[in-house]
Design a protein around this motif. Sequence first.
Motif, PDB file in Angstrom:
ATOM      1  N   VAL A 180       0.843  -1.196   0.000  1.00  0.00           N
ATOM      2  CA  VAL A 180       0.000   0.000   0.000  1.00  0.00           C
ATOM      3  C   VAL A 180       0.877   1.244   0.000  1.00  0.00           C
ATOM      4  CG1 VAL A 180      -1.983  -1.023   1.178  1.00  0.00           C
ATOM      5  CG2 VAL A 180      -0.153   0.029   2.529  1.00  0.00           C
ATOM      6  N   TYR A 181       0.344   2.298  -0.574  1.00  0.00           N
ATOM      7  CA  TYR A 181       0.885   3.637  -0.387  1.00  0.00           C
ATOM      8  C   TYR A 181       0.018   4.336   0.657  1.00  0.00           C
ATOM      9  CZ  TYR A 181       4.048   3.800  -4.428  1.00  0.00           C
ATOM     10  OH  TYR A 181       5.075   3.595  -5.312  1.00  0.00           O
ATOM     11  N   LEU A 182       0.639   4.956   1.627  1.00  0.00           N
ATOM     12  CA  LEU A 182      -0.072   5.877   2.505  1.00  0.00           C
ATOM     13  C   LEU A 182       0.130   7.264   1.924  1.00  0.00           C
ATOM     14  CD1 LEU A 182       0.731   4.524   6.067  1.00  0.00           C
ATOM     15  CD2 LEU A 182      -0.911   3.723   4.351  1.00  0.00           C
ATOM     16  N   PHE A 183      -0.920   8.044   1.947  1.00  0.00           N
ATOM     17  CA  PHE A 183      -1.010   9.235   1.119  1.00  0.00           C
ATOM     18  C   PHE A 183      -1.558  10.398   1.943  1.00  0.00           C
ATOM     19  CE2 PHE A 183      -3.981  11.810  -1.308  1.00  0.00           C
ATOM     20  CZ  PHE A 183      -3.398  12.024  -2.551  1.00  0.00           C
ATOM     21  N   GLY A 184      -0.908  11.539   1.863  1.00  0.00           N
ATOM     22  CA  GLY A 184      -1.433  12.752   2.478  1.00  0.00           C
ATOM     23  C   GLY A 184      -1.265  13.923   1.519  1.00  0.00           C
ATOM     24  N   ALA A 185      -2.276  14.762   1.436  1.00  0.00           N
ATOM     25  CA  ALA A 185      -2.218  15.914   0.533  1.00  0.00           C
ATOM     26  C   ALA A 185      -2.976  17.084   1.153  1.00  0.00           C
ATOM     27  CB  ALA A 185      -2.822  15.572  -0.834  1.00  0.00           C
TER      28      ALA A 185
END
Length: 215
Positions: free
Chosen positions: A81-86
């Motif tokens: 998985v990629y953990l993602f924050g934007a």
Amino acid sequence: MIEIDQKEVLRYLGFRRGNGPDALLMSEIEKCERELQDAVLPKSIVRRFPLEQIDEKTLRFAGITIVSHSLSKNLANCSEVYLFGATLGVGPDRLISRAQVVKMSDAVIYQAASAAMIETWCDTVNEKIRKEVSAEGLFTRPRYSPGYGDCPLEVQRDLIRVLDAPKQIGLTLTDSLLMMPSKSVTAVIGVSDVPVICHPKGCESCAKTDCEYRR
């Protein structure tokens, strides 16, 4: 500059096909969008981790254990998985706060336009991830955020901690689990060697109701 999806802005404002704003309101919307373009400071952070599927509803990655049937369905056949924050930064929040005192109609427009902008920014980052894994012969799943389906909103805390989001992109969480800046997103993106044709914006935007990955 983040391209603004005008159709999405109008949808957030409550307009439907064949029922658009008049010329005066459209001019005001465009003015607010220009001001938002000057105010946003888009940032993102992603990290990749192995995924362990414990059972049909329990997942583990990055030292986090999540019990969620809907997220498990989304990540079926995924090994990473990629953990993602934007985030768009604090600029939109400042414009909205000021307009709530001076001109409430502009505050509504800022809200709608910045909501469309954060989705576009997330799509941009998402596409970079897709291209990265595609070069490895792998495939991504639609991004999945805590609070959707039966995935606990409290998972936000874990994602923000693992991403070191406060330091990396200035993204924090209040005690009531609200993200600050407010125009921010965290998500999990699955990586698999099994191709699945999915809507890039996620299950909530897809009309395919019989998909096994739908949350």
